[in-house]
Design an enzyme around this catalytic site. Sequence first.
Site, PDB file in Angstrom:
ATOM      1  CE1 TYR A 107      -2.695  -3.329   0.983  1.00 13.21           C
ATOM      2  CE2 TYR A 107      -4.353  -1.626   1.108  1.00 13.21           C
ATOM      3  CZ  TYR A 107      -4.008  -2.956   1.012  1.00 13.21           C
ATOM      4  OH  TYR A 107      -4.993  -3.907   0.941  1.00 13.21           O
ATOM      5  CE  LYS A 113       2.958 -18.047   0.876  1.00 17.04           C
ATOM      6  NZ  LYS A 113       2.110 -19.228   1.051  1.00 17.04           N
ATOM      7  CG  ASP A 162      -0.654 -20.060   2.814  1.00 19.87           C
ATOM      8  OD1 ASP A 162       0.013 -19.647   3.785  1.00 19.87           O
ATOM      9  OD2 ASP A 162      -0.160 -20.767   1.917  1.00 19.87           O
ATOM     10  CG  ASP A 177      -7.457  -4.470   3.091  1.00 25.88           C
ATOM     11  OD1 ASP A 177      -8.546  -4.424   3.675  1.00 25.88           O
ATOM     12  OD2 ASP A 177      -7.235  -3.901   2.002  1.00 25.88           O
TER      13      ASP A 177
END
Length: 338
Positions: free
Chosen positions: A124, A171, A204, A228
Site C-alpha cells: 500500500y 509469508k 494461508d 486488510d
Amino acid sequence: MAYEVTLIPGDGIGPEITEAACRVIDASGVDIDWQKAEAGAEVMAHFGTPLPDHVLESIRRTRVALKGPITTPVGSGFRSVNVSLRKTLDLYVNLRPAVSMPGVKSRYEDIDLVIVRENTEDLYAGVEHTVGKDAAESIKIITRSASERVARFAFEYARREGRRKVTAVHKANILKLSDGLFLEAVGDVAKDYEDIEFEDRIVDNMCMQLVQKPELYDVMVLPNLYGDIVSDLCAGLVGGLGVAPGANIGDDMAVFEPVHGSAPKYAGKNQADPTATILSAVLMLKHLGEEEAAERVTAAVRKVVAAGERVTYDLGGSAGTSEMADAIIEEMGQGQPK
Ligand code: NAD
C-alpha cells in the site's frame, strides 16, 4: 468541556451511517463538538483534491476523527483517500476487533479476535509503475521500524486488554526478505512481553485455521495487505461487514471508521446498517477515556441487535438506518430520538 472531534461523513452510505452514529453518541451524554470536514470524490471539483488540506488540518488540531467510508475509483482515478489519510497522518495501526453478537447470523459463536494491521507500508506504499505496455510492478516495502512499532502496539494492547496471545501472520517462507524482516522484528519486540504468549502463522494457513478453529487465536499482527484481507475474513466470522468496527491509530492522532466501504448500491436509501460505525464511535469513546459511556452504547447496540426487530436488512430486519439508531437511543434511555 466538549471534546472537539473531526467528522468526515464520506460518500455512498457514509453520510447516513455517520449521522446515525453521531446521534447515538450525542445521546450517550458525552459532549462532542463535531467539526464537519468533507473529503472524497465530490470535493474534487471544488478543491482539486479528494483530501483537501483543511481536512488534515482539522484532524491535526482535534487529534480525533470519526470517518465514514470513501469510494476509491478502481484502476485509474485518484489514489485512495483512506490510504492517503492513514499515511499522511502516520496512523500506523489499523485496529479491527471482531466480536460475536447475539442476534447476528453467523456459523460461529463466541468469536473474539483482534486484528492489528500495519497501516502505512507494504504493497500500500503506492510504489507502482508500468514496465513497457504489458507489465506492471508494485513494490512491497517492509521496514524494521514500522514492523516494530505496530508489534509494540499489539503487545501493549494485549497487555492492557488482558489478552493472552499475539500471533504474527506472514509469508516469510516465500517472501524471505520482506516478510522475513517483519517476522524477525515482531519476534524481537515479543521478547519484551514475556507475560504474553507469542507465535507465528503463515497467512494461508492462518486463513484456514481461522475458519476451522478461530477459538485458538486472540490478537493477530499483520503487514498491511494480509491485514486488510484477514480482517474481512474475521468480519465474515462474526456475521459480516455491517457489524465490524475499526480504528486507525498513530502516536497522537486517531481516526475511527468501519471496516466496510461505501456500499454504493445502498447510498441515500436509509437501508445501510449503522452498527459498524456506531461501534467504531464506541472505540473512539474508549480512546477519549469515556469508558462508561462506551459500555452503555455497546450494551444498547447489543440489545437492539439481539432483539432483531428494529434492525436493518443485513441483520434480518426491515428497519432503516435512522430507525435503528432511534432504537439504540431509546434503549439507552437518554431522551427522545431526534
Ligand atoms: P463495501 O464494504 O462497500 O461492500 C461490500 C458488501 O457489503 C456490499 O454488498 C455492501 O452492500 C455490503 N455492505 C457494506 N457495508 C454495509 C452496511 N453498513 N450495511 C449493509 N450492507 C453493507 O465494499 P466494496 O463494494 O468492495 O467497496 C465499495 C467502495 O468502498 C469502493 O470504492 C472501495 O474502495 C471503498 N472502500 C472504502 C473503505 C474506507 O473508506 N475505509 C473501505 C473499504 C472499501
